[in-house]
Design an enzyme around this catalytic site. Structure first.
Site, PDB file in Angstrom:
ATOM      1  N   LYS A  31       1.996 103.754  82.274  1.00  0.00           N
ATOM      2  CA  LYS A  31       3.393 103.830  81.854  1.00  0.00           C
ATOM      3  C   LYS A  31       3.987 102.424  81.830  1.00  0.00           C
ATOM      4  CE  LYS A  31       4.483 108.256  84.173  1.00  0.00           C
ATOM      5  NZ  LYS A  31       4.948 109.054  83.015  1.00  0.00           N
ATOM      6  N   ARG A  54      -0.608 118.755  84.241  1.00  0.00           N
ATOM      7  CA  ARG A  54      -1.170 120.030  83.788  1.00  0.00           C
ATOM      8  C   ARG A  54      -2.615 120.207  84.248  1.00  0.00           C
ATOM      9  NH1 ARG A  54       0.149 118.395  77.766  1.00  0.00           N
ATOM     10  NH2 ARG A  54       1.783 117.391  79.017  1.00  0.00           N
TER      11      ARG A  54
END
Length: 459
Positions: free
Chosen positions: A238, A312
């Site tokens: 990020k 996830r």
């Protein structure tokens, strides 16, 4: 709420309710001195405004709150504790029991400060518990909400996977729940390979926290919470600005623990299981890579399209374990996608389920307790967007569109036996201050779900 003595109750200051439509009539009934005071304060009687009314001796005689009787909710009094002078107050009107409980809880939530690292000098006004409020329920709601807030607000230096495990252990100990922690390479032995893969690059070992409480013959309710204690994005790193709030990426785990505390403290007649994959998505020589193929607990293979879609992956293994027991209801909470924030903003819990009755029930209770949810579709035609040419599924969509939906569809692949399932994609954080809701960690959807569960599993 602080304990208030009988003498303090007797001398407490009344808070009077006046509907904005009745403001003119109320003003007409005041003394000239009070009318002058109203004008001097520029008080116009708008909804939500309050006015401190002085007595003849200059002390506070009463407080007037402008509020329509049909618009009361948990936050109706939440702004008063920090905006009234320190002292003890009571409601001069009687509210029905549920509403009295809600507004008392809201008042207490309005006194929340996260002061673990910087002690606050703030003082707050105190409310006498309304006579028909459920004091136990007030305490229950406030404790759980502030638990979620604290867990999110604590930085990863003090709330990594090990500390998150300890927080769960404290709750388990309080209610004599059974807790199992599968740590490090034992995740491979006990078949949580994607939890291991995501968390192995951190200096703090990944783990699967598994808590069980309640009668084994009761309906099975299982809660799964995403416990990514910090998310660098992995090798798909990020930008620094996007990392600043990543201590909150374990917000799903915070909701799971807070909701579980509500359920156990209220002694709901369910067999509760809480599963939290607790990891840090870090960068090192053994970090999992874009293009890797992971074999999940379910046996399905997952191509890694993006290491920043790690939540996830860990949820999938935990949800597979939950699904193996065929629970009556499976609930998961996760700070899963930025796409959900784009779709519904930062203050609504994006909600996914194919069970119409389940959503209708949750939505009804969400409106009743002002804990908003908004349904997004598990649109099956988007399933092809997470196809993989070399594995059963890709963890990242092939397009930038519909990201919250494709994330939900990814999780749906790992729910086969549960009788009912709902997925909450949440912010877990307030970006702006509102009455009773300061900037920082926040509980999302837990009051709505708790209220729904109380009705669904009523004794």
């Amino acid at each position: 709420m602080p304990h208030v003595t009988q003498d303090e109750v007797a001398s407490s200051i009344p808070i009077n309710l006046v509907a904005p439509t009745a403001f003119s009539g109320w003003c007409d009934g005041q003394s000239d001195r009070v009318k002058t005071w109203i004008d001097a304060n520029g008080f116009t009687g708008k909804e939500g405004q309050h006015l401190i009314v002085p007595g003849d001796d200059g002390t506070i005689s009463s407080v007037v709150l402008m509020k329509e009787t049909n618009s009361w909710d948990i936050w109706s009094l939440a702004g008063l504790p920090e905006n009234l002078p320190e002292g003890i107050y009571h409601l001069a009107m009687e509210l029905e029991a549920n509403l009295a409980t809600e507004v008392a809880a809201g008042w207490s939530l309005g006194t929340y400060i996260f002061d673990r690292y910087k002690k606050s000098e703030a003082t707050f006004a105190t409310l006498v518990m309304p006579e028909n409020a459920d004091a136990d329920e007030v305490e229950r709601l406030v404790f759980a909400t502030n638990l979620a807030r604290d867990l999110v607000n604590i930085p990863t230096s003090d709330m990594g996977p090990r500390a998150l495990e300890a927080a769960a252990s404290q709750i388990a100990g309080e209610f004599e729940a059974r807790q199992t922690n599968i740590v490090g390479d034992d995740l491979l032995t006990y078949h949580y390979p994607m939890v291991h893969a995501v968390g192995r690059a951190s200096s703090e070992a990944p783990r699967l926290i598994d808590m069980v409480w309640g009668d084994s013959d009761a309906p099975k309710v299982t809660i799964v919470g995403k416990g990514v204690c910090f998310d660098t994005g992995g090798l798909d790193l990020k930008p620094s600005a996007a990392m600043l709030m990543m201590k909150k990426d374990m917000g799903g785990a915070a909701m799971a623990l807070a909701l579980s505390h509500l359920i156990m403290d209220a002694n709901l007649p369910v067999r509760l299981r809480v599963l939290i994959p607790a990891v840090e998505n870090a960068v090192s020589g053994n970090a999992y890579r874009p293009g890797d193929v992971l074999v999940s607990r379910s046996g399905k293979t997952v191509e890694i399209g993006n290491t920043d879609a790690e939540g996830r992956l860990v949820l999938a293994d935990a949800m597979t374990a939950a699904d193996e027991e065929e629970p009556d209801l499976l609930i998961d909470f996760a700070t899963l996608t930025g796409a959900a924030r784009v779709a519904v903003g930062t203050e609504l819990a994006a909600t996914f389920t194919d069970d119409e009755g389940l959503f209708d029930g949750i939505e009804k209770h969400a409106k009743a307790v002002n804990d908003p949810v908004w349904r997004l579709p598990l649109w099956s035609e988007y399933r092809s967007l997470i196809d993989s040419k070399i594995a059963d599924i890709n963890n990242s969509g092939s397009t930038g569109f519909g990201g919250a939906i494709t994330a939900g569809l990814f999780l749906k692949e790992f729910v086969e036996k549960s009788k009912s399932w709902v997925h909450f994609d949440i912010m877990a954080y307030n970006n702006r201050a509102r009455a009773g809701r300061p900037i920082g960690g926040e509980a999302f959807a837990i009051r709505a779900v708790y209220s729904y569960l109380k009705e669904r599993y009523a004794r």
